[in-house]
Design a protein around this motif. Structure first.
Motif, PDB file in Angstrom:
ATOM      1  N   THR A  99     -33.930  26.544  26.640  1.00 17.77           N
ATOM      2  CA  THR A  99     -33.074  27.494  25.917  1.00 17.77           C
ATOM      3  C   THR A  99     -33.376  28.924  26.322  1.00 17.77           C
ATOM      4  O   THR A  99     -34.392  29.209  26.945  1.00 17.77           O
ATOM      5  CB  THR A  99     -33.308  27.391  24.392  1.00 17.77           C
ATOM      6  N   GLY A 135     -31.601  28.156  20.595  1.00 17.38           N
ATOM      7  CA  GLY A 135     -30.848  29.128  21.368  1.00 17.38           C
ATOM      8  C   GLY A 135     -29.801  28.485  22.253  1.00 17.38           C
ATOM      9  O   GLY A 135     -29.458  27.319  22.081  1.00 17.38           O
ATOM     10  N   ASN A 146     -30.656  18.121  13.953  1.00 23.19           N
ATOM     11  CA  ASN A 146     -31.450  18.285  15.166  1.00 23.19           C
ATOM     12  C   ASN A 146     -30.486  18.614  16.295  1.00 23.19           C
ATOM     13  O   ASN A 146     -29.755  17.743  16.761  1.00 23.19           O
ATOM     14  CB  ASN A 146     -32.208  17.002  15.509  1.00 23.19           C
ATOM     15  N   GLY A 161     -31.020  19.098  19.326  1.00 19.48           N
ATOM     16  CA  GLY A 161     -31.369  18.548  20.634  1.00 19.48           C
ATOM     17  C   GLY A 161     -32.049  19.594  21.496  1.00 19.48           C
ATOM     18  O   GLY A 161     -32.805  20.421  20.981  1.00 19.48           O
ATOM     19  N   ASP A 162     -31.757  19.572  22.803  1.00 22.77           N
ATOM     20  CA  ASP A 162     -32.488  20.439  23.731  1.00 22.77           C
ATOM     21  C   ASP A 162     -32.192  21.923  23.529  1.00 22.77           C
ATOM     22  O   ASP A 162     -32.975  22.774  23.940  1.00 22.77           O
ATOM     23  CB  ASP A 162     -32.136  20.063  25.180  1.00 22.77           C
ATOM     24  N   SER A 163     -31.044  22.248  23.002  1.00 23.07           N
ATOM     25  CA  SER A 163     -30.734  23.661  22.750  1.00 23.07           C
ATOM     26  C   SER A 163     -29.839  23.713  21.530  1.00 23.07           C
ATOM     27  O   SER A 163     -29.613  22.695  20.884  1.00 23.07           O
ATOM     28  CB  SER A 163     -30.052  24.294  23.973  1.00 23.07           C
ATOM     29  N   GLY A 164     -29.340  24.906  21.213  1.00 24.72           N
ATOM     30  CA  GLY A 164     -28.448  25.010  20.063  1.00 24.72           C
ATOM     31  C   GLY A 164     -29.162  25.433  18.798  1.00 24.72           C
ATOM     32  O   GLY A 164     -30.313  25.875  18.835  1.00 24.72           O
ATOM     33  N   MET A 165     -28.497  25.279  17.671  1.00 22.43           N
ATOM     34  CA  MET A 165     -29.033  25.711  16.374  1.00 22.43           C
ATOM     35  C   MET A 165     -28.429  24.821  15.299  1.00 22.43           C
ATOM     36  O   MET A 165     -27.223  24.587  15.315  1.00 22.43           O
ATOM     37  CB  MET A 165     -28.644  27.173  16.135  1.00 22.43           C
ATOM     38  N   LEU A 193     -29.163  18.937  30.083  1.00 26.07           N
ATOM     39  CA  LEU A 193     -29.689  19.011  28.722  1.00 26.07           C
ATOM     40  C   LEU A 193     -28.832  18.140  27.805  1.00 26.07           C
ATOM     41  O   LEU A 193     -27.642  17.973  28.030  1.00 26.07           O
ATOM     42  CB  LEU A 193     -29.680  20.461  28.211  1.00 26.07           C
ATOM     43  N   ARG A 244     -23.481  28.969   8.383  1.00 30.55           N
ATOM     44  CA  ARG A 244     -23.860  29.555   9.680  1.00 30.55           C
ATOM     45  C   ARG A 244     -23.907  28.438  10.702  1.00 30.55           C
ATOM     46  O   ARG A 244     -24.470  27.383  10.442  1.00 30.55           O
ATOM     47  CB  ARG A 244     -25.248  30.199   9.609  1.00 30.55           C
ATOM     48  N   LEU A 276     -23.745  27.640  15.248  1.00 33.79           N
ATOM     49  CA  LEU A 276     -23.593  28.068  16.628  1.00 33.79           C
ATOM     50  C   LEU A 276     -22.523  27.165  17.208  1.00 33.79           C
ATOM     51  O   LEU A 276     -22.601  25.939  17.071  1.00 33.79           O
ATOM     52  CB  LEU A 276     -24.906  27.889  17.383  1.00 33.79           C
ATOM     53  N   CYS A 334     -22.012  30.055  24.217  1.00 32.68           N
ATOM     54  CA  CYS A 334     -22.175  29.860  22.771  1.00 32.68           C
ATOM     55  C   CYS A 334     -21.819  31.104  21.989  1.00 32.68           C
ATOM     56  O   CYS A 334     -21.999  32.222  22.471  1.00 32.68           O
ATOM     57  CB  CYS A 334     -23.631  29.528  22.450  1.00 32.68           C
ATOM     58  N   PRO A 363     -22.487  32.512  17.932  1.00 38.34           N
ATOM     59  CA  PRO A 363     -22.895  32.279  16.552  1.00 38.34           C
ATOM     60  C   PRO A 363     -21.785  32.751  15.630  1.00 38.34           C
ATOM     61  O   PRO A 363     -21.193  33.797  15.862  1.00 38.34           O
ATOM     62  CB  PRO A 363     -24.144  33.156  16.400  1.00 38.34           C
ATOM     63  N   ASP A 411     -39.918  14.294  19.540  1.00 35.69           N
ATOM     64  CA  ASP A 411     -39.500  14.664  20.882  1.00 35.69           C
ATOM     65  C   ASP A 411     -39.792  13.477  21.787  1.00 35.69           C
ATOM     66  O   ASP A 411     -40.947  13.093  21.969  1.00 35.69           O
ATOM     67  CB  ASP A 411     -40.273  15.906  21.333  1.00 35.69           C
ATOM     68  N   ARG A 444     -43.167  11.954  23.083  1.00 37.51           N
ATOM     69  CA  ARG A 444     -43.835  13.064  23.760  1.00 37.51           C
ATOM     70  C   ARG A 444     -44.624  13.893  22.725  1.00 37.51           C
ATOM     71  O   ARG A 444     -45.806  14.096  22.860  1.00 37.51           O
ATOM     72  CB  ARG A 444     -42.811  13.951  24.479  1.00 37.51           C
ATOM     73  N   THR A 445     -43.951  14.329  21.713  1.00 35.20           N
ATOM     74  CA  THR A 445     -44.638  15.020  20.623  1.00 35.20           C
ATOM     75  C   THR A 445     -43.985  14.626  19.314  1.00 35.20           C
ATOM     76  O   THR A 445     -42.809  14.260  19.266  1.00 35.20           O
ATOM     77  CB  THR A 445     -44.557  16.560  20.739  1.00 35.20           C
ATOM     78  N   GLU A 476     -43.081  16.721   9.105  1.00 39.40           N
ATOM     79  CA  GLU A 476     -41.870  16.059   8.625  1.00 39.40           C
ATOM     80  C   GLU A 476     -41.879  14.571   8.967  1.00 39.40           C
ATOM     81  O   GLU A 476     -42.526  14.164   9.924  1.00 39.40           O
ATOM     82  CB  GLU A 476     -40.647  16.701   9.290  1.00 39.40           C
TER      83      GLU A 476
END
Lengths: 209, 259
Positions: free
Chosen positions: A145, A202, B50, B52-56, B86, B117, B119, B125, B127, B189, B224-225, B230
């Motif tokens: 991101t 992001g 969630n 994912g790899d990017s976003g909000m 991604l 709110r 994105l 993108c 917002p 992850d 992975r992690t 949570e």
């Protein structure tokens, strides 16, 4: 004669095998960045055409910030009231090096020397902005991101990767936490980084396919 | 007349939002359900809890009258979007999110201010946010929208839905279905690189010919992690005989079966 020369060459190859192996390791694509492991080396050009290598800053704490001047999250963070405005200059006083990396591909949002030079002025950026338009370094670090932040400690170890904070566009989820500040403060005091791995938010890095 | 004029007008007009928010409500005694309907411009998408790899994550902040409390924002199962290596999770076209409001003894009156709110992205993108005020005593009636959405929320998985085991960082999820997809929550992850976790047909005994109808689907992935705070959860979407169903899996943190 010919065969002796060949034997000599072979012997030389054996004698220098260690060295050659080390060279080969440097030339192969380096291993992907892992937390707690040495940060992979890279060399990229800045906006003025100078080569910048991670090894130039050996012995210093280095922040890598994935950057796209037209991503709304970057615009907010580097905007007049944003959390990254003047940040690199502030941490430079403590000896911390800041490198922005733009892994956007040609034709994608936020790509290009012109646009990034303009952004440097708009955002009052004093740190190097490095161009990685083939995405090699971005993929090496697993940058997803903008902004995605990485902290490399003075020993060259990757000690933090993730979000700047828990407040995308200034709206914290719960009590505000700035993960980058925490990591830099832990690096300065020589303690383990309290939160080393967070989920970056992001825009996606605009990699080419 | 000149091609410049429409361009100037375009520049002068603020871009219309890519997403519009409508709020629906339904009351049942002391419980009120609000439905937040997002209508999304063609080709754009918003994000699941969630991203994912990017976003909000899409969020709804509720300013409630005294005596009322709101439960968590409830999301239907998302779909995956893949671009530039991604993977992200979210919704295109339209989605409705729900929140349950409860009270002990406050009257069903007063105004709820909803601040949404999100994105919204395609190749780039934006917002966006929107405020909507809802009067609790005069709820905008679209109980049908809320009921339809409730049916889409992932229900807790039962033993029939999936069998889950974990050894070290390796997680195995087996399900009997024609097709299956997994959507991990933000606490998890998975080391799938830039690909999506993929279910494969598993022979019931080693070496046996795979027979579609008798074989389970197996997903084997490496964690992975995992976040310590949570719960580790994932939405499992299965299709059996043309019927698609989403369930919520609770995943084990360490070795063993989940149940």
């Amino acid at each position: 004669m010919t065969s002796r020369a060949a034997i000599t060459l072979c012997l030389a190859a054996v004698l220098f095998a260690g060295c050659a192996a080390a060279d080969a390791a440097n030339q192969d694509p380096p291993a992907n960045a892992e937390l707690g492991a040495p940060a992979p080396a890279f060399t990229l050009k800045d906006l003025d055409g100078n080569s910048v290598s991670l090894t130039d800053y050996a012995g210093k704490t280095v922040v890598l910030e994935w950057f796209n001047p037209d991503c709304p999250f970057v615009k907010y963070a580097h905007g007049a009231k944003g959390p990254l405005r003047g940040k690199s200059a502030a941490v430079a006083e403590g000896g911390v090096v800041w490198l922005a990396i733009n892994s956007g591909a040609p034709g994608k949002q936020g790509h290009g020397l012109e646009r990034n030079k303009k952004a440097r002025t708009e955002y009052g950026i004093t740190h190097p902005v490095l161009i990685d338009e083939d995405g090699t370094v971005g993929r090496l670090y697993g940058a997803r991101t903008t902004p995605h932040l990485f902290v490399i400690d003075a020993s060259g170890t990757l000690v933090y990767r993730g979000a700047l904070d828990n407040a995308p566009l200034g709206t914290p989820k719960g009590a505000p936490v700035n993960y980058l500040d925490e990591a830099l403060s832990d690096c300065a005091s020589g303690t383990a980084v309290r939160t080393s791995d967070t989920k970056a938010y992001g825009c996606s890095v605009k990699y080419g396919s | 007349m000149t091609p410049l004029l429409p361009l100037l007008l375009l520049l002068a007009t603020p871009a219309p939002p890519k997403v519009t928010l409508a709020v629906h409500g339904a009351a049942d005694g002391d419980q009120v359900t609000l439905g937040f309907e997002l209508t999304i411009t063609d080709g754009w998408h918003v994000y699941w809890e969630n991203p994912g790899d990017s976003g909000m994550p899409t969020s709804m902040q509720l300013d409630l009258p005294d005596g009322w409390t709101a439960g968590p924002l409830l999301f239907p199962g998302p779909r995956a979007f893949q671009a530039d290596g991604l993977v992200t999770y979210g919704y295109a076209d339209r989605v409705v999110l729900l929140s349950e409001l409860t009270t002990k003894d406050a009257p069903r009156a007063g105004v709820v201010t909803v601040t949404g709110r999100w994105l919204v992205c395609k190749d780039v993108c934006e917002p966006e946010s929107a405020d909507v005020r809802v009067d609790l005593s005069a709820l905008p009636a679209r109980a049908d929208v809320i009921e339809a959405t409730r049916a889409l929320l992932p229900a807790p998985a039962t033993a029939e839905d999936a069998r889950i085991t974990r050894a070290g960082d390796t997680l195995e999820i087996r399900t009997r279905a024609d097709a299956a997809e997994l959507f991990p929550n933000a606490a998890l992850d998975l080391a799938t690189g830039s690909a999506r976790p993929r279910f494969a047909r598993e022979p019931t005994t080693p070496g046996e010919e795979i027979v579609k109808s008798s074989a389970d689907l197996l997903l084997r992935v490496t964690v992975r992690t995992q976040s310590s705070g949570e719960p580790l959860q994932a939405v499992l979407r299965t299709t059996r005989g043309g019927v698609t169903k989403d369930v919520l899996l609770e995943l084990p943190r360490s070795d063993g079966p989940s149940d």
